[in-house]
Write an enzyme that holds these catalytic residues in place. Structure first.
Site: not given
Ligand code: UDP
Length: 329
Positions: A33-34, A144, A212, A266
């Site tokens: 439940l964290s 992570y 994505r 990154g």
């Molecule tokens: N993203 C965005 N605005 C935000 C958060 C995320 O445009 O405030 C974009 C981010 O650049 C990425 C996508 O949404 O292309 C998914 O980001 P998320 O952090 O959900 O997942 P991850 O980067 O780990 O794929």
């Protein structure tokens, strides 16, 4: 079957518990439940086959008794998010690596029939190949991603050395109702839906052309069910929609104003799963298309009423370590 779902009160875990209960299985939902909460299991709360256990996977003695007589273990418990993993790698190592070791050892001692691990597509880092197949280079960009990958390596090692029947599913950008509504900055859907509710602009990273492989959570639960039902072991499968959608497309579906925030070091411009392997070997394919999935999120938007509200300034502060450690140094 008797199934144990670690992280069973979390976002993906709760959807999987629901699915397994509806399929007629007995399910132990184990969670510390964290970040999960029992309210996530409200739709099945009165099911006679559901058992709730509050325990932390870093405490082997506490979790061990709950593996007795279990057939299937679905290991979804873990720490998510990028920034806290950079700031507290010890916590991520303890839960995602040592915790996975504990789950494997308890499963082995209890002679379980199968273990399915929730791995992360973040192991591919910034890929060279799209759609990205399972044998692409492994390039974790932050703790992570590294700790989830180490967990996967252990799962495969237990399959190889101890003959524990196990599979690892590399999940691509899972979204759906109950995605996390508290805590650290992360996961674009929660950020944008809270902004929509507040009538604030969406904080679009870069120019929003990055994309994505957004995968709807019920499809992911279905992939876990297919993985458990198969007799293949020691393999890794991508779980993605097999498409990719830009952030600008997402904003188009949600409607509303945007503000732009800096591109983050990154992070890939695209994630896009090659899903031929899971389709051929497990017979799985995503069923929920992006427009339908986003529409379901909008129907459930009240769930994000309590979610933190981010803007360019608070994101700048919250992602300082990201730029500091993942940028050029
Ligand atoms: N993203 C965005 N605005 C935000 C958060 C995320 O445009 O405030 C974009 C981010 O650049 C990425 C996508 O949404 O292309 C998914 O980001 P998320 O952090 O959900 O997942 P991850 O980067 O780990 O794929």
């Amino acid at each position: 079957m008797k199934a144990l779902v670690t992280g069973g009160a979390g976002f993906i875990g709760s959807h999987l518990v629901e699915r397994l209960i509806r399929d007629g299985h007995e399910v132990i939902a184990l969670d510390d439940l964290s970040s999960g909460r029992w309210e996530n299991l409200a739709p099945v709360k009165d099911a006679p086959g559901l058992h709730r256990v509050e325990a932390d996977i870093t405490d082997k003695a506490a979790i061990r008794p709950h593996f007795e007589g279990v057939d299937w273990v679905f290991h979804l418990a873990g720490k998510a998010d990028i920034v806290p993993s950079i700031e507290h790698p010890d916590i991520y190592y303890a839960t995602n690596v040592q915790g996975t070791f504990n789950v494997l050892e308890c499963g082995r001692a209890a002679n379980i029939k199968r273990l399915i691990y929730a791995a992360s597509s973040s192991c591919y880092g910034i890929p060279d190949v799209y759609p990205t197949p399972e044998d692409a280079a492994i390039r974790p960009q932050y703790p992570y991603a590294l700790t989830k990958y180490l967990g996967e390596e252990m799962v495969l090692h237990w399959a190889q050395v101890y003959g524990l029947p196990a599979l690892s599913l590399r999940l691509f950008n899972v979204y759906g109702p109950r995605s996390r509504t508290t805590g650290a900055y992360g996961a674009v859907f929660g950020v944008f839906l809270a902004q929509k509710l507040a009538g604030r602009p969406y904080t679009v990273v870069g120019d929003g052309s990055q994309s994505r492989d957004f995968t709807y959570v019920s499809d992911v639960a279905d992939a876990f069910a297919c993985a458990a039902a198969s007799d293949i072991s020691g393999k890794v499968f991508n779980v993605g929609s097999g498409h990719h959608y830009s952030i600008n497309e997402l904003v188009g579906h949600l409607g509303g104003a945007v503000e732009y925030i800096p591109k983050r070091p990154g992070e890939p411009d695209c994630t896009f799963a090659d899903i031929r392997r899971i389709h051929a070997q497990l017979g799985w394919a995503a069923k929920v298309d992006f427009a339908t999935g986003v529409a379901r999120m909008l129907e459930a938007i009240e769930l994000w009423r309590e979610a933190p509200l981010w803007d360019a300034g608070s994101i700048h502060d919250a992602t300082r370590s990201w730029f500091k450690y993942l940028g050029d140094h």
